[in-house]
Design an enzyme around this catalytic site. Structure first.
Site, PDB file in Angstrom:
ATOM      1  N   SER A 198       0.841  -1.188   0.000  1.00 15.70           N
ATOM      2  CA  SER A 198       0.000   0.000   0.000  1.00 15.70           C
ATOM      3  C   SER A 198       0.886   1.252   0.000  1.00 15.70           C
ATOM      4  O   SER A 198       1.705   1.417  -0.895  1.00 15.70           O
ATOM      5  CB  SER A 198      -0.970  -0.035   1.180  1.00 15.70           C
ATOM      6  OG  SER A 198      -2.008   0.891   1.013  1.00 15.70           O
ATOM      7  N   ASP A 257      -9.354  -3.556  -6.601  1.00 18.84           N
ATOM      8  CA  ASP A 257      -8.849  -2.680  -5.547  1.00 18.84           C
ATOM      9  C   ASP A 257      -9.289  -1.237  -5.816  1.00 18.84           C
ATOM     10  O   ASP A 257      -9.041  -0.695  -6.891  1.00 18.84           O
ATOM     11  CB  ASP A 257      -7.323  -2.753  -5.497  1.00 18.84           C
ATOM     12  CG  ASP A 257      -6.729  -2.255  -4.205  1.00 18.84           C
ATOM     13  OD1 ASP A 257      -7.275  -1.280  -3.640  1.00 18.84           O
ATOM     14  OD2 ASP A 257      -5.723  -2.827  -3.751  1.00 18.84           O
ATOM     15  N   HIS A 297      -8.586  -4.115  -1.620  1.00 24.11           N
ATOM     16  CA  HIS A 297      -7.369  -3.771  -0.893  1.00 24.11           C
ATOM     17  C   HIS A 297      -7.154  -4.775   0.236  1.00 24.11           C
ATOM     18  O   HIS A 297      -8.105  -5.330   0.788  1.00 24.11           O
ATOM     19  CB  HIS A 297      -7.456  -2.345  -0.355  1.00 24.11           C
ATOM     20  CG  HIS A 297      -6.127  -1.714  -0.148  1.00 24.11           C
ATOM     21  ND1 HIS A 297      -5.209  -1.541  -1.161  1.00 24.11           N
ATOM     22  CD2 HIS A 297      -5.538  -1.219   0.971  1.00 24.11           C
ATOM     23  CE1 HIS A 297      -4.128  -0.959  -0.680  1.00 24.11           C
ATOM     24  NE2 HIS A 297      -4.300  -0.758   0.604  1.00 24.11           N
TER      25      HIS A 297
END
Length: 448
Positions: free
Chosen positions: A305, A384, A413
């Site tokens: 991330s 995502d 995610h």
């Protein structure tokens, strides 16, 4: 509530979750089988899914919307499962990511007729238990290009910052940290950087020798770093540095860091919060290069991330030093995408502010990518919405050297659907185990 009482309450919640077992899995009323098992298609090829009921019996009526890059609507419809299955199909005349949102809009009567809309919907495959499903596909993804060119002074901007930081002594301060992991020496470090201080943990095997180095960058948020995980990685043979994203001690869960830090200074490259963050990452690399216990050859960067965002940036900011960059669903890419028919994600900078959009380009991994010389592995969640896949493909397509895209077809995610993205941390562990023993990472290309 005071901060102490809040932490106590959270601790009770966590304890309760373990005492009574993990939450029940979110039920799915729909199953999607892609026409291509790897989720990848060519331009003008039919992209599709066969939709069937189950694993639990459907209780809702569903509509679907197909979007290119989760922004431009291409097609809409309703599911009809009366025959036991239905299909969703679309074609794209340009390279893109396809995102299909499948939403409940009514309950079903016993005979299959639609009833009134319920107050809330449950189920779904996006990790939210709100009835929403999503599927994704890639259309000629290796041809997805830049949405916006880099600023003309991008290179000189960062060269000036690195030159200014190089004039500042690193001044490392190490504080030993006890660990229960046997055979490991660990310390907290503080380093002087341009405009702030870099913090983190450094750990190594407790023996004489020189070791390959691993630098881990952190995902978004403000929290204390996991010291035990650092020690465990060092125990496997790495000189391990875990870097806090903020100017605070790695053991401090808050450090008085503003929760909206990603918005700070977002209209001016000289004031952006990410300026000092990226410079701190570079300073940690400076420090690593001075250590006599580094083997002088191997430096691997890793993160997920926002940690993946920092990894890609550091690999481009200091390309001559990095061996490999291993990232899972890296954030921050294609920040100007909303201006060009692509839905961006974190840091969620407002696209209606021209100054924000100009500033964003100085911190977008897309613009560091052409400078990357390291071999790169990147996990890409096809549904995502926090690290949109179109941006990650754009980064990879700008990297001139070898890279390994890792499609995660069913993954939102990783904080929402962690089980569906497990292939990325597993591949990361596999590659780290290879490289710590002197092996060479040779990318597999697109994996099914």
């Amino acid at each position: 509530m005071t901060r102490t009482r809040v932490r106590f309450a959270l601790a009770l919640l966590v304890a309760g979750a373990f005492a009574f077992g993990q939450p029940a899995a979110i039920q799915q009323q729909l199953t999607f089988t892609p026409y291509h098992a790897n989720g990848i298609y060519e331009v003008n090829e039919v992209v599709g899914w066969t939709v069937t009921p189950g694993p639990v019996a459907p209780t809702y009526a569903y509509k679907w919307t197909v979007r290119r890059n989760n922004a431009v609507v291409l097609k809409e419809g309703k599911l009809d499962l009366s025959s036991g299955k239905d299909k969703i199909e679309v074609t794209s005349d340009e390279p893109a990511m396809i995102y299909v949102a499948i939403e409940p809009y009514a309950e079903l009567a016993l005979a299959g007729a639609e009833k009134a809309v319920p107050a809330t919907f449950v189920g779904g495959n996006t990790g939210r238990n709100n009835g929403l499903y999503a599927v994704g596909a890639a259309v000629s993804p290796t041809k997805i290009g830049l949405s916006t060119a880099a600023p003309g002074d991008f290179g000189s901007f960062w060269e000036a910052k690195l030159a200014a930081q190089a004039k500042i002594a690193i001044n490392p301060q190490l504080t030993p940290v006890q660990t229960e992991v046997p055979g490991v020496e660990m310390s907290m470090f503080v380093l002087d950087a341009l405009g702030s201080k870099a913090h983190g943990y450094v750990a190594k095997p407790a023996k004489e020798g020189k070791f390959p180095a691993l630098i881990q960058l952190q995902y978004a948020g403000v929290y204390a770093l996991n010291a035990r995980a650092v020690a465990q990685r060092a125990a496997s043979g790495w000189l391990m540095l875990n870097v806090d994203s903020h100017d605070k001690l790695p053991s401090d869960p808050s450090g008085n860091i503003p929760r909206n830090y990603q918005a700070i200074g977002n209209t001016d490259p000289e004031q952006s919060y990410f300026l000092n963050m990226y410079l701190r990452d570079s300073r940690v690399l400076d420090y690593l290069l001075t250590r006599p216990d580094w083997d002088g050859k191997t430096i691997v960067l890793t993160g997920g991330s926002m940690g993946g965002q920092q990894t890609l940036v550091l690999a481009g900011l200091r390309p001559e030093k990095i061996t490999a960059a291993l990232v899972c669903v890296p954030a921050g890419a294609d920040t100007n995408g909303a201006l060009h028919g692509r839905k961006p994600g974190y840091p969620n900078w407002p696209s209606d502010n021209p100054e924000v959009m100009k500033t964003a380009l100085y911190f977008d991994p897309v613009n560091f990518a052409p400078r990357i010389q390291a071999v790169v592995m990147a996990g890409i969640g096809f549904i995502d919405t926090i690290s949109p896949p179109a941006g990650i493909w754009t980064v990879l397509n700008q990297i001139p050297g070898p890279k390994e895209p890792l499609p995660l077809l069913e993954s939102e995610h990783d904080n929402l659907t962690p089980q569906k993205g497990r292939a990325c941390p597993e591949r990361t562990r596999e590659l780290l185990d290879l490289m710590v023993s002197g092996g060479v990472f040779k990318p597999n290309g697109i994996r099914p």
